[in-house]
Design a protein around this motif. Structure first.
Motif, PDB file in Angstrom:
ATOM      1  N   LYS A 134       0.831  -1.198   0.000  1.00 65.41           N
ATOM      2  CA  LYS A 134       0.000   0.000   0.000  1.00 65.41           C
ATOM      3  C   LYS A 134       0.876   1.263   0.000  1.00 65.41           C
ATOM      4  CE  LYS A 134      -3.261  -3.034   0.781  1.00 65.41           C
ATOM      5  NZ  LYS A 134      -4.073  -3.568  -0.317  1.00 65.41           N
ATOM      6  N   PRO A 135       0.281   2.416  -0.309  1.00 64.68           N
ATOM      7  CA  PRO A 135       1.060   3.665  -0.355  1.00 64.68           C
ATOM      8  C   PRO A 135       1.317   4.278   1.022  1.00 64.68           C
ATOM      9  CG  PRO A 135      -1.207   4.097  -0.962  1.00 64.68           C
ATOM     10  CD  PRO A 135      -1.094   2.613  -0.814  1.00 64.68           C
ATOM     11  N   TYR A 136       1.298   3.464   2.068  1.00 59.61           N
ATOM     12  CA  TYR A 136       1.612   3.929   3.415  1.00 59.61           C
ATOM     13  C   TYR A 136       2.497   2.875   4.067  1.00 59.61           C
ATOM     14  CZ  TYR A 136      -2.416   0.852   4.020  1.00 59.61           C
ATOM     15  OH  TYR A 136      -3.279  -0.203   3.928  1.00 59.61           O
ATOM     16  N   GLU A 137       3.167   3.233   5.129  1.00 57.63           N
ATOM     17  CA  GLU A 137       4.118   2.332   5.768  1.00 57.63           C
ATOM     18  C   GLU A 137       3.908   2.332   7.269  1.00 57.63           C
ATOM     19  OE1 GLU A 137       8.851   2.548   6.402  1.00 57.63           O
ATOM     20  OE2 GLU A 137       8.226   2.368   4.293  1.00 57.63           O
ATOM     21  N   MET A 138       3.910   1.132   7.860  1.00 63.26           N
ATOM     22  CA  MET A 138       3.821   1.016   9.310  1.00 63.26           C
ATOM     23  C   MET A 138       5.127   1.521   9.934  1.00 63.26           C
ATOM     24  SD  MET A 138       0.842  -0.358  10.025  1.00 63.26           S
ATOM     25  CE  MET A 138      -0.475  -1.051   9.006  1.00 63.26           C
ATOM     26  N   ARG A 139       5.020   2.109  11.121  1.00 59.20           N
ATOM     27  CA  ARG A 139       6.192   2.676  11.788  1.00 59.20           C
ATOM     28  C   ARG A 139       7.117   1.611  12.380  1.00 59.20           C
ATOM     29  NH1 ARG A 139       4.136   7.223  15.854  1.00 59.20           N
ATOM     30  NH2 ARG A 139       2.893   5.442  16.589  1.00 59.20           N
ATOM     31  N   SER A 140       6.651   0.387  12.480  1.00 62.04           N
ATOM     32  CA  SER A 140       7.433  -0.688  13.088  1.00 62.04           C
ATOM     33  C   SER A 140       8.718  -0.941  12.305  1.00 62.04           C
ATOM     34  CB  SER A 140       6.605  -1.963  13.141  1.00 62.04           C
ATOM     35  OG  SER A 140       6.124  -2.274  11.842  1.00 62.04           O
ATOM     36  N   ARG A 141       9.741  -1.391  13.033  1.00 66.73           N
ATOM     37  CA  ARG A 141      11.029  -1.743  12.428  1.00 66.73           C
ATOM     38  C   ARG A 141      11.550  -3.024  13.082  1.00 66.73           C
ATOM     39  NH1 ARG A 141       9.352   1.468   9.581  1.00 66.73           N
ATOM     40  NH2 ARG A 141      10.264   3.393   8.748  1.00 66.73           N
ATOM     41  N   VAL A 142      12.250  -3.837  12.302  1.00 69.89           N
ATOM     42  CA  VAL A 142      12.883  -5.029  12.869  1.00 69.89           C
ATOM     43  C   VAL A 142      13.835  -4.596  13.974  1.00 69.89           C
ATOM     44  CG1 VAL A 142      14.478  -6.933  12.404  1.00 69.89           C
ATOM     45  CG2 VAL A 142      12.656  -6.403  10.777  1.00 69.89           C
ATOM     46  N   GLY A 143      13.714  -5.239  15.124  1.00 66.18           N
ATOM     47  CA  GLY A 143      14.528  -4.878  16.277  1.00 66.18           C
ATOM     48  C   GLY A 143      13.824  -3.979  17.256  1.00 66.18           C
ATOM     49  N   ASN A 144      12.716  -3.344  16.841  1.00 64.56           N
ATOM     50  CA  ASN A 144      11.972  -2.478  17.758  1.00 64.56           C
ATOM     51  C   ASN A 144      11.292  -3.292  18.850  1.00 64.56           C
ATOM     52  OD1 ASN A 144      12.693  -0.294  16.233  1.00 64.56           O
ATOM     53  ND2 ASN A 144      10.614   0.322  15.685  1.00 64.56           N
ATOM     54  N   GLN A 145      11.280  -2.756  20.051  1.00 66.25           N
ATOM     55  CA  GLN A 145      10.584  -3.365  21.181  1.00 66.25           C
ATOM     56  C   GLN A 145       9.162  -2.832  21.248  1.00 66.25           C
ATOM     57  OE1 GLN A 145      12.519  -3.864  25.225  1.00 66.25           O
ATOM     58  NE2 GLN A 145      11.122  -2.207  25.706  1.00 66.25           N
ATOM     59  N   PHE A 146       8.207  -3.687  21.655  1.00 58.95           N
ATOM     60  CA  PHE A 146       6.824  -3.223  21.774  1.00 58.95           C
ATOM     61  C   PHE A 146       6.134  -3.898  22.951  1.00 58.95           C
ATOM     62  CE2 PHE A 146       6.979  -6.695  18.723  1.00 58.95           C
ATOM     63  CZ  PHE A 146       5.906  -7.510  19.046  1.00 58.95           C
ATOM     64  N   ASP A 147       5.026  -3.300  23.385  1.00 56.26           N
ATOM     65  CA  ASP A 147       4.284  -3.781  24.548  1.00 56.26           C
ATOM     66  C   ASP A 147       3.496  -5.045  24.218  1.00 56.26           C
ATOM     67  OD1 ASP A 147       5.117  -1.732  26.259  1.00 56.26           O
ATOM     68  OD2 ASP A 147       3.537  -0.388  25.556  1.00 56.26           O
ATOM     69  N   LEU A 148       3.225  -5.830  25.250  1.00 54.50           N
ATOM     70  CA  LEU A 148       2.445  -7.057  25.074  1.00 54.50           C
ATOM     71  C   LEU A 148       0.951  -6.826  25.228  1.00 54.50           C
ATOM     72  CD1 LEU A 148       4.665  -9.569  27.115  1.00 54.50           C
ATOM     73  CD2 LEU A 148       4.677  -9.153  24.642  1.00 54.50           C
ATOM     74  N   HIS A 149       0.547  -5.912  26.113  1.00 60.99           N
ATOM     75  CA  HIS A 149      -0.873  -5.797  26.467  1.00 60.99           C
ATOM     76  C   HIS A 149      -1.723  -5.092  25.433  1.00 60.99           C
ATOM     77  CE1 HIS A 149       0.600  -1.825  27.518  1.00 60.99           C
ATOM     78  NE2 HIS A 149      -0.638  -1.410  27.694  1.00 60.99           N
ATOM     79  N   CYS A 150      -1.113  -4.429  24.453  1.00 60.45           N
ATOM     80  CA  CYS A 150      -1.900  -3.613  23.525  1.00 60.45           C
ATOM     81  C   CYS A 150      -1.591  -3.906  22.065  1.00 60.45           C
ATOM     82  CB  CYS A 150      -1.692  -2.135  23.830  1.00 60.45           C
ATOM     83  SG  CYS A 150       0.030  -1.600  23.706  1.00 60.45           S
TER      84      CYS A 150
END
Length: 262
Positions: A134-150
């Motif tokens: 798609k013509p948009y991109e998720m902000r996530s990156r390989v190696g990024n840490q993220f929360d479990l609850h959400c």
């Protein structure tokens, strides 16, 4: 690596202390170094790793000597070149194994973004990502840490932990609100996780990021413990909820395939 990382050089028998063995402490310190926004102060590393400052200092000296940590000389520490190289090598190996399966999922999900994440302590880390067409991109990156609850991957993992383990994660992280839709109440989170187990997949309905909706499925290790998860991420104004849920069977199949590859 120098064997005597802890206060005692003689190995202990039986159960480890609450603080953990020397190896456990070293691993927790490595995890603390890998948290974003580094380099980190010694006090912060010690606090995240749940060890004393003297223990953190001693372990970091050993890790620094072996290239796994870097001392910036101003009281701050970061990951060393040897650890960075090892991480990059792991990512390459994992990507070579899981890449085709995740690409197939992306193609089956009409080109939407696919993630693979693994649990690291009280959070998770993106291990692989297949970007959307798609013509948009998720902000996530390989190696990024993220929360479990959400997050979809996070809730897929939590749903297969014990209630006590879920409560320990909640106590550690505080269940921060990322959006108005984030579940921040422990009782509500337990109810949500029960629903995830019953239906076999998780949903992040704009709980981590506004306008982003995801579905996730757990990836088990070889002894049946939740190791991570796979997700399909969409933007709410282009993909209806009903369409996203239509990708669940392929998502679940991909999670089972990936379990044999990581």
């Amino acid at each position: 690596m120098t064997p005597a990382l802890d206060e005692a050089a003689t190995p202990r028998r039986g159960r480890s202390s609450p603080a953990g063995t020397s190896v456990e402490k070293a691993m927790r310190i490595l995890e603390a170094l890998a948290v974003e926004d580094g380099p980190h102060r010694l006090m912060d590393v010690a606090q995240r790793a749940a060890v004393s400052r003297s223990t953190a200092f001693r372990v970091l000296a050993t890790l620094g000597h072996d290239g796994f940590a870097q001392n910036y000389g101003d009281g701050r520490y970061g990951i060393g070149s040897r650890l960075s190289g090892l991480g990059a090598q792991i990512v390459r190996v994992v990507s070579a194994g899981v890449g085709p399966a995740l690409q197939e999922l992306k193609d089956g999900a009409r080109g939407n973004t696919v993630h693979l994440g693994v649990r690291v302590g009280d959070h998770a880390v993106y291990l692989h990502k297949v970007d959307s067409d798609k013509p948009y991109e998720m902000r996530s990156r390989v190696g990024n840490q993220f929360d479990l609850h959400c997050t979809a991957i996070g809730k897929a993992i939590l749903a297969h932990l014990t209630p006590a383990e879920v409560e320990a994660v909640a106590a550690s992280t505080g269940l921060p609100a990322r959006t108005p839709a984030t579940i921040t109440d422990l009782a509500a989170l337990h109810a949500e996780l029960a629903a995830v187990r019953e239906r076999g997949y998780s949903i992040d309905d704009e709980e981590n990021e506004a306008t982003v909706r995801c579905i996730g499925a757990v990836v088990f290790d070889r002894i049946g413990r939740p190791r991570g998860g796979v997700s399909v991420s969409t933007v709410t104004f282009t993909v209806e909820r009903a369409e996203l849920l239509g990708y669940v069977p392929q998502l679940q199949d991909t999670a089972r395939r990936v379990a044999d590859l990581i």
